[in-house]
Design an enzyme around this catalytic site. Structure first.
Site, short mmCIF file in Angstrom:
data_model
loop_
_atom_site.label_atom_id
_atom_site.label_comp_id
_atom_site.label_asym_id
_atom_site.label_seq_id
_atom_site.Cartn_x
_atom_site.Cartn_y
_atom_site.Cartn_z
N ASN A 192 0.83 -1.20 0.00
CA ASN A 192 0.00 0.00 0.00
C ASN A 192 0.87 1.25 0.00
O ASN A 192 1.60 1.52 0.97
CB ASN A 192 -0.90 0.04 1.24
CG ASN A 192 -1.73 1.32 1.31
OD1 ASN A 192 -2.68 1.48 0.57
ND2 ASN A 192 -1.33 2.26 2.17
N GLU A 193 0.86 1.98 -1.12
CA GLU A 193 1.40 3.33 -1.26
C GLU A 193 2.92 3.45 -1.20
O GLU A 193 3.45 4.56 -1.21
CB GLU A 193 0.76 4.30 -0.26
CG GLU A 193 -0.74 4.46 -0.46
CD GLU A 193 -1.39 5.56 0.35
OE1 GLU A 193 -2.52 5.95 0.00
OE2 GLU A 193 -0.77 6.02 1.33
N ASN A 194 3.65 2.35 -1.18
CA ASN A 194 5.10 2.47 -1.04
C ASN A 194 5.80 2.83 -2.35
O ASN A 194 6.80 3.56 -2.33
CB ASN A 194 5.68 1.16 -0.48
CG ASN A 194 5.20 0.92 0.94
OD1 ASN A 194 4.73 1.83 1.61
ND2 ASN A 194 5.31 -0.31 1.41
N SER B 150 -0.55 -0.63 -4.70
CA SER B 150 -1.68 0.27 -4.91
C SER B 150 -1.34 1.58 -4.20
O SER B 150 -1.08 1.57 -3.00
CB SER B 150 -2.95 -0.34 -4.31
OG SER B 150 -4.07 0.46 -4.57
N GLY C 235 5.11 6.40 -2.53
CA GLY C 235 5.90 7.11 -1.54
C GLY C 235 7.33 7.32 -1.99
O GLY C 235 7.93 8.39 -1.77
#
Length: 818
Positions: free
Chosen positions: A427-429, A473, A432
């Site tokens: 999730n979001e890495n 994602s 990021g």
């Protein structure tokens, strides 16, 4: 035959020289709470008072008698832990059995013939994380907690909706398993469907004892009346079963969910001689068995390029699906408290809201089998994140080996479930790394890319090639595009809420919206329970403590102020308006994106549930009460939806049909004055094809005059209604709302069941009955409703303690003039 003995009783927890009764499965916090050592951390500011618990070492122990681990007719006795949270040393009679450092794995130790004091000594998760940080070096993350250095539920360290309650304990079942000759170590059913034939390829790994090494074994498998057998010489075997024309498993709303029992048996056939004729017996001595329910279906992810970019569309049994999803977080920050019944309650609530996909978010846990069993039965597709969220994760040892072992363990455990449709890397890495200033801080250090683009897809391809894998994602599919590019792959929409009004959802059409949402406080009864004795106000001490988002209340207030005058010293009004804006915001996004199917192929709302009482993005609060958003999800996720969307050339009517049959429908459009006068009217005979959208420009004479601030548009079809106001509520000339209320007992529905009939005498916009104001257990079947003068709505309330008309009227809210 293998025997299992559950070790749920007789455990103690050491605390300050005393032995407290421990519940297994459980955790330190729940044991301390049961013993009266700590107060409920969910109440008031108590969370702060128990921070010490997560920073201490803890020891669980119980006696293991000689008869517990004796052979008793078996060659081996294993001690099996389904989950240890997290860094633990296990000893028996003072001798070490092993060490663990991963909450998300299962562990097995040979304890044959050994007995004495069984001890599980947990180090502080902070100490374990710090020791790993010293080995790997620092990595950036979004919260000042060390969750990426330990394979543990990340959100237990706190999140923007969760408390910081760092747990330890035996959080999943523990048992003794006694067995001889051989056991089933791992069973992997690969289920496919080709040309109407279901195929189950059962891949089995076997562990043998020393005496079992040379014995002849057999495997039997049965499903849907089809059987297969194979002889086993070593430790691996494959059986294939072909089922002609099985009933297909479908996502909710697309068909039925037939499930088939798959049984695998391991037998010792070495001595199988029939003394009557000298032939070998076709049976054998049973050694072990494995049983799961499976479903026959195909699942694919269409990520092909087109003129709009790169798609992301689920295809089940050859049918392209608009996914109506929600994100799922652990339902309790102490996950050992979540029972199968609680899973069923929460997931049934999801199904009743027309949800067909649940994404298990990467900062939580791989849920208990009961979660996936329920999704199988309800037809809820499961998108499963691997457990990485919002941080740069080191790829060095000891973490890398733990990550691979964890992935292998859980892929094998979960792959029998037909509801599981996607493995997702994180999730979001990836986002990021590109956008959150990680790259310069990392200066070339590992950060998880090797997991998401290397290790994890290899594990999935090896163990579960029947399902698609996505690297993360959001993720655009490659570094050729920005990771969160809305035109490619999955997209997270967080500029809205953080900085922009929800009207900005309509500015783009992402290919798949995997996260978006808007906050609101929980139900009033939840707040009163969680903040006892507190005079509620948006900025009261307890309200601020139970708001974990950065500037959360500021964002709530700005969201309201864009549409309504912000209430002063009126908590009830503020509470209603924040919940109303949450429901409107999410509905605005879903209506817009559904109207652009098939370019947009799904929405996954952040979030379905909460893990404690808190102001958050959830549709169901921490006490299980449904916010107005829940009812809006049921409306906007229904198979058939009517919506009026603003467009560059004027409003557009969208008739959205997700059913498999065409939808011929008569739509009545009315341009109305604020006083209810009909200014123009038109009836359109329209038809939306199967799983299709019909878009129709609104005729100029029906378009409300925005300059007047007194006109609006209503579209009605069957029992569906869409409203369109060309200006914000604070700019619209609402009349003072007037309505009549009658209350009667709902016959045969039990005590506290009411029929409430509201009759509008003026325009009444977004009428809401807050049932928990009539009693903590009260529920209402209806959310927000807009009534024209003379219209009625019937609301059914169950479980009310207050049943009088005055109490009911006090529980009703609606939009009022500025």
């Amino acid at each position: 035959m293998k025997e299992a003995v559950q070790l749920t009783e007789g455990w103690s927890l050491q605390h300050d020289g005393k032995a407290l009764r421990a519940q297994v499965p459980g955790c330190v916090h729940t044991d301390l709470l049961a013993a009266g050592v700590i107060d409920d951390p969910f109440l008031g500011l108590n969370e702060n008072e128990v921070a010490w618990v997560g920073r201490r070492a803890w020891t669980y122990h119980r006696p293991l008698a000689a008869e517990d681990t004796a052979a008793d007719g078996h060659e081996r006795t294993d001690l099996v832990f389904d989950g240890l949270d997290t860094a633990a040393t296990i000893t028996l009679d003072g001798r070490e059995l092993g060490r663990t450092r991963n909450m998300h794995r299962r562990y097995r130790f040979d304890v044959t013939g050994r007995h004495g004091d069984l001890r599980v000594e947990f180090a502080s998760a902070y100490d374990e994380a710090e020791s790993v940080r010293r080995l790997t070096g620092d990595r950036p993350n979004v919260y000042p907690e060390p969750f990426q250095y330990i394979r543990k539920m990340a959100c237990g360290f706190g999140w923007d909706w969760g408390p910081t309650l760092v747990t330890a304990g035996i959080w999943r079942p523990v048992r003794l398993e006694r067995w001889s000759t051989a056991r089933l170590e791992r069973v992997r059913p690969l289920v496919t469907v080709t040309d109407g034939t279901g195929r189950v390829e059962v891949r089995v790994d076997i562990e043998r004892t020393g005496r079992g090494a040379g014995r002849r074994l057999a495997l039997d498998a049965t499903v849907a009346g089809v059987t297969a057998r194979t002889e086993v010489d070593g430790t691996e075997a494959v059986l294939t079963l072909e089922v002609p024309e099985p009933e297909l498993w479908w996502p909710r709303g697309h068909g039925a969910q037939p499930l088939y029992d798959l049984q695998v048996s391991l037998l010792d056939t070495t001595d199988g001689i029939d003394s009557t004729d000298g032939t070998r017996d076709t049976g054998g001595r049973p050694l072990d068995s494995w049983r799961r329910r499976i479903g026959f279906r195909t699942v694919a992810l269409d990520r092909s390029a087109d003129e709009e970019g790169t798609g992301f569309t689920f295809v089940v049994n050859g049918v392209r699906i608009f996914a109506r999803g929600v994100n799922w977080i652990p339902d309790d920050v102490f996950p050992s408290r979540v029972t199968p019944e609680r899973y069923r309650t929460r997931l049934t609530q999801a199904a009743d809201a027309n949800i067909d996909l649940v994404r298990i978010w990467g900062g939580g846990i791989y849920e208990d089998d009961a979660f996936y069993d329920t999704c199988d039965e309800l037809g809820l597709m499961v998108w499963q994140d691997f457990l990485f969220a919002c941080a740069a994760y080191p790829e060095e040892q000891p973490l890398r080996g733990e990550v691979e072992a964890e992935a292998r363990d859980n892929v094998v455990r979960l792959m029998p479930h037909p509801s599981l449709v996607l493995w997702n890397g994180n999730n979001e890495n990836l986002w990021g790394f590109r956008d959150w200033d990680w790259e310069p801080e990392l200066a070339g250090d590992s950060w998880g890319e090797g997991y998401y683009l290397g290790l994890l897809p290899r594990v999935v391809a090896e163990l579960d090639p029947t399902r698609p894998y996505a690297a993360g994602s959001p993720w655009s599919g490659s570094w050729d595009h920005h990771p969160n590019d809305p035109a490619h792959g999955t997209h997270h929409s967080w500029e809205v809420w953080n900085r922009q009004d929800y009207a900005e959802y309509r500015a783009s059409v992402p290919r798949f919206v995997a996260e978006f949402g808007w906050q609101a406080p929980p139900a009033l009864a939840t707040l009163r329970r969680a903040l006892p004795g507190e005079r509620l106000a948006p900025d009261s001490p307890g309200m601020l403590h139970h708001q974990k988002a950065e500037d959360g209340n500021g964002k709530l207030d700005r969201g309201v102020a864009r549409h309504f005058p912000l209430p002063e010293d009126d908590f009830d009004r503020w509470h209603y308006l924040t919940q109303l804006v949450q429901a409107r915001a999410v509905a605005a996004g879903i209506e817009h994106w559904r109207a652009h199917w098939p370019v947009c192929a799904g929405t996954v709302v952040w979030q379905l549930n909460d893990c404690w009482p808190v102001s958050s993005w959830a549709a169901i609060d921490g006490d299980g009460r449904r916010k107005p958003l829940y009812h809006e999800l049921r409306r906007v996720y229904a198979d058939r939806l009517l919506t009026v969307q603003p467009g560059p050339d004027g409003p557009v009517l969208a008739v959205i049909n997700q059913a498999a049959e065409p939808w011929p429908v008569a739509v009545t459009l009315r341009r109305l004055h604020a006083d209810g006068t009909v200014l123009a009217r038109q009836v359109l005979d329209l038809s939306a094809g199967p799983r299709a959208v019909h878009r129709q420009p609104v005729a100029p004479e029906l378009v409300p005059d925005a300059a007047s601030a007194k006109e609006f548009l209503i579209a009605d079809a069957e029992e569906l209604r869409a409203v369109y106001f060309p200006v914000t509520d604070k700019d619209f000339a609402y009349p003072a709302p007037e309505y009549d209320v009658t209350v009667s007992s709902s016959l045969g529905a039990g005590a506290g069941s009411l029929d409430v009939v509201v009759t509008a005498r003026t325009l009444v916009r977004d009428l809401l009955l807050q049932p928990d104001r009539l009693g903590p257990a009260a529920v209402c079947d209806t959310g927000l409703r807009t009534l024209l003068p003379g219209e009625q709505v019937r609301l059914t309330v169950r479980g009310a303690a207050e049943t009088g008309a005055n109490a009911v009227r006090a529980a009703l809210f609606c939009v009022a003039p500025a």
